[in-house]
Design a protein around this motif. Structure first.
Motif, mmCIF file in Angstrom:
data_model
loop_
_atom_site.group_PDB
_atom_site.id
_atom_site.type_symbol
_atom_site.label_atom_id
_atom_site.label_comp_id
_atom_site.label_asym_id
_atom_site.label_seq_id
_atom_site.Cartn_x
_atom_site.Cartn_y
_atom_site.Cartn_z
ATOM 1 N N VAL A 14 49.839 28.739 34.328
ATOM 2 C CA VAL A 14 48.848 29.298 35.262
ATOM 3 C C VAL A 14 48.658 30.789 34.972
ATOM 4 N N GLN A 15 49.750 31.480 34.716
ATOM 5 C CA GLN A 15 49.677 32.906 34.398
ATOM 6 C C GLN A 15 48.823 33.133 33.146
ATOM 7 N N GLU A 16 49.080 32.363 32.107
ATOM 8 C CA GLU A 16 48.339 32.507 30.851
ATOM 9 C C GLU A 16 46.864 32.177 31.032
ATOM 10 N N ARG A 17 46.565 31.113 31.770
ATOM 11 C CA ARG A 17 45.169 30.736 32.006
ATOM 12 C C ARG A 17 44.445 31.801 32.822
ATOM 13 N N SER A 18 45.122 32.362 33.811
ATOM 14 C CA SER A 18 44.513 33.423 34.630
ATOM 15 C C SER A 18 44.230 34.653 33.772
ATOM 16 N N ARG A 19 45.211 35.043 32.963
ATOM 17 C CA ARG A 19 45.042 36.208 32.076
ATOM 18 C C ARG A 19 43.881 35.967 31.111
ATOM 19 N N ASN A 20 43.836 34.779 30.535
ATOM 20 C CA ASN A 20 42.783 34.428 29.592
ATOM 21 C C ASN A 20 41.399 34.538 30.246
ATOM 22 N N LEU A 21 41.262 33.992 31.450
ATOM 23 C CA LEU A 21 39.970 34.061 32.145
ATOM 24 C C LEU A 21 39.587 35.500 32.476
ATOM 25 N N ILE A 22 40.542 36.289 32.917
ATOM 26 C CA ILE A 22 40.253 37.696 33.217
ATOM 27 C C ILE A 22 39.712 38.390 31.968
ATOM 28 N N GLN A 23 40.329 38.116 30.831
ATOM 29 C CA GLN A 23 39.907 38.759 29.586
ATOM 30 C C GLN A 23 38.566 38.232 29.078
ATOM 31 N N ILE A 24 38.317 36.935 29.244
ATOM 32 C CA ILE A 24 37.036 36.364 28.815
ATOM 33 C C ILE A 24 35.899 36.879 29.700
ATOM 34 N N LEU A 25 36.119 36.881 31.012
ATOM 35 C CA LEU A 25 35.048 37.209 31.953
ATOM 36 C C LEU A 25 34.635 38.676 31.902
ATOM 37 N N GLN A 26 35.607 39.569 31.710
ATOM 38 C CA GLN A 26 35.311 41.008 31.679
ATOM 39 C C GLN A 26 34.510 41.450 32.911
ATOM 40 N N ILE A 27 34.935 40.988 34.082
ATOM 41 C CA ILE A 27 34.286 41.374 35.338
ATOM 42 C C ILE A 27 34.873 42.719 35.767
ATOM 43 N N PRO A 28 34.037 43.744 35.974
ATOM 44 C CA PRO A 28 34.571 45.043 36.399
ATOM 45 C C PRO A 28 35.448 44.961 37.651
ATOM 46 N N ALA A 29 35.135 44.044 38.560
ATOM 47 C CA ALA A 29 35.934 43.903 39.786
ATOM 48 C C ALA A 29 37.381 43.519 39.468
ATOM 49 N N CYS A 30 37.626 42.801 38.373
ATOM 50 C CA CYS A 30 39.009 42.469 37.983
ATOM 51 C C CYS A 30 39.788 43.743 37.683
ATOM 52 N N GLN A 31 39.160 44.656 36.972
ATOM 53 C CA GLN A 31 39.798 45.933 36.638
ATOM 54 C C GLN A 31 40.116 46.715 37.921
ATOM 55 N N THR A 32 39.165 46.759 38.833
ATOM 56 C CA THR A 32 39.350 47.475 40.101
ATOM 57 C C THR A 32 40.500 46.878 40.907
ATOM 58 N N ILE A 33 40.488 45.569 41.070
ATOM 59 C CA ILE A 33 41.517 44.894 41.864
ATOM 60 C C ILE A 33 42.876 45.026 41.192
ATOM 61 N N ALA A 34 42.901 44.874 39.881
ATOM 62 C CA ALA A 34 44.158 45.027 39.141
ATOM 63 C C ALA A 34 44.714 46.439 39.327
ATOM 64 N N SER A 35 43.867 47.434 39.265
ATOM 65 C CA SER A 35 44.308 48.828 39.468
ATOM 66 C C SER A 35 44.855 49.034 40.877
ATOM 67 N N GLN A 36 44.178 48.462 41.870
ATOM 68 C CA GLN A 36 44.656 48.561 43.254
ATOM 69 C C GLN A 36 45.998 47.860 43.411
ATOM 70 N N MET A 37 46.152 46.719 42.757
ATOM 71 C CA MET A 37 47.404 45.982 42.843
ATOM 72 C C MET A 37 48.536 46.770 42.172
ATOM 73 N N LEU A 38 48.258 47.333 41.014
ATOM 74 C CA LEU A 38 49.265 48.140 40.320
ATOM 75 C C LEU A 38 49.661 49.348 41.154
ATOM 76 N N GLU A 39 48.699 49.959 41.811
ATOM 77 C CA GLU A 39 48.971 51.106 42.689
ATOM 78 C C GLU A 39 49.896 50.674 43.828
ATOM 79 N N SER A 40 49.620 49.536 44.430
ATOM 80 C CA SER A 40 50.475 49.030 45.513
ATOM 81 C C SER A 40 51.876 48.711 45.001
ATOM 82 N N LEU A 41 51.969 48.167 43.797
ATOM 83 C CA LEU A 41 53.277 47.858 43.215
ATOM 84 C C LEU A 41 54.091 49.139 42.979
ATOM 85 N N GLN A 42 53.410 50.203 42.537
ATOM 86 C CA GLN A 42 54.106 51.453 42.225
ATOM 87 C C GLN A 42 54.473 52.244 43.469
ATOM 88 N N SER A 43 53.587 52.232 44.461
ATOM 89 C CA SER A 43 53.788 53.101 45.625
ATOM 90 C C SER A 43 54.402 52.387 46.826
#
Length: 179
Positions: free
Chosen positions: A119-148
């Motif tokens: 599931v992890q690999e399929r999700s990563r693959n779709l994120i990379q294929i789709l290149q939706i800017p919202a994925c980048q935004t959400i991923a950045s927000q998630m990383l920020e929450s993980l760090q802070s």
């Protein structure tokens, strides 16, 4: 060949109904009984609602068939039709499956860990294929929450009770997907 109306989701589809519809859709796809335009229409009808999209992803990402490993053009275009819903669910699926690999590995449940890794690999693959800017935004927000240990996704992490090792795996998975 026209798409059966039973493969089109209504606006009021339930999560359970979306799971059933996605299972039927995957069977039609496996039997090569749909044109790419039909696949796109069916998946678009699912991902335009939260319940439809959740049911689609829970079924599609865990299915034993090969289609989710190599998404068809119809699936890809349909997922691009609902970028906000799709992006959030894909990034969350990526993170949650990474955490579950850790969980199942600790329990020595290798088959379940392998399923979560798929599931992890399929999700990563779709994120990379789709290149939706919202994925980048959400991923950045998630990383920020993980760090802070704060921010938009901190309540999500707390609700599921992820520990430090799981959060580390989540961060690594999210970073690898957005590169």
């Amino acid at each position: 060949m026209s798409i059966p109306s039973s493969l089109l989701a209504s606006e009021s589809i339930t999560f359970e109904g979306a799971i059933e519809l996605t299972q039927s859709l995957l069977s039609f796809m496996e039997a090569d009984r749909l044109l790419q335009a039909d696949i796109q229409q069916a998946v678009t009808s699912l991902v335009k609602t939260q319940n439809g999209a959740r049911g689609f992803f829970v079924t599609y990402l865990t299915d034993d068939r090969e289609e989710p490993d190599h998404p068809s053009p119809g699936v890809v275009e349909a997922l691009r039709s609902a970028p906000e819903i799709v992006a959030e669910l894909l990034v969350k699926n990526l993170a949650m499956s990474a955490a579950m690999v850790v969980h199942h590995s600790r329990q020595q449940k290798q088959e379940m860990a392998a399923d979560s890794a798929r599931v992890q690999e399929r999700s990563r693959n779709l994120i990379q294929i789709l290149q939706i800017p919202a994925c980048q935004t959400i991923a950045s927000q998630m990383l920020e929450s993980l760090q802070s240990a704060n921010g938009k996704y901190e309540t999500f992490f707390q609700r599921w009770g992820y520990d430090d090792e799981q959060k580390l795996a989540m961060g690594s998975a999210v970073r690898s997907a957005i590169g």
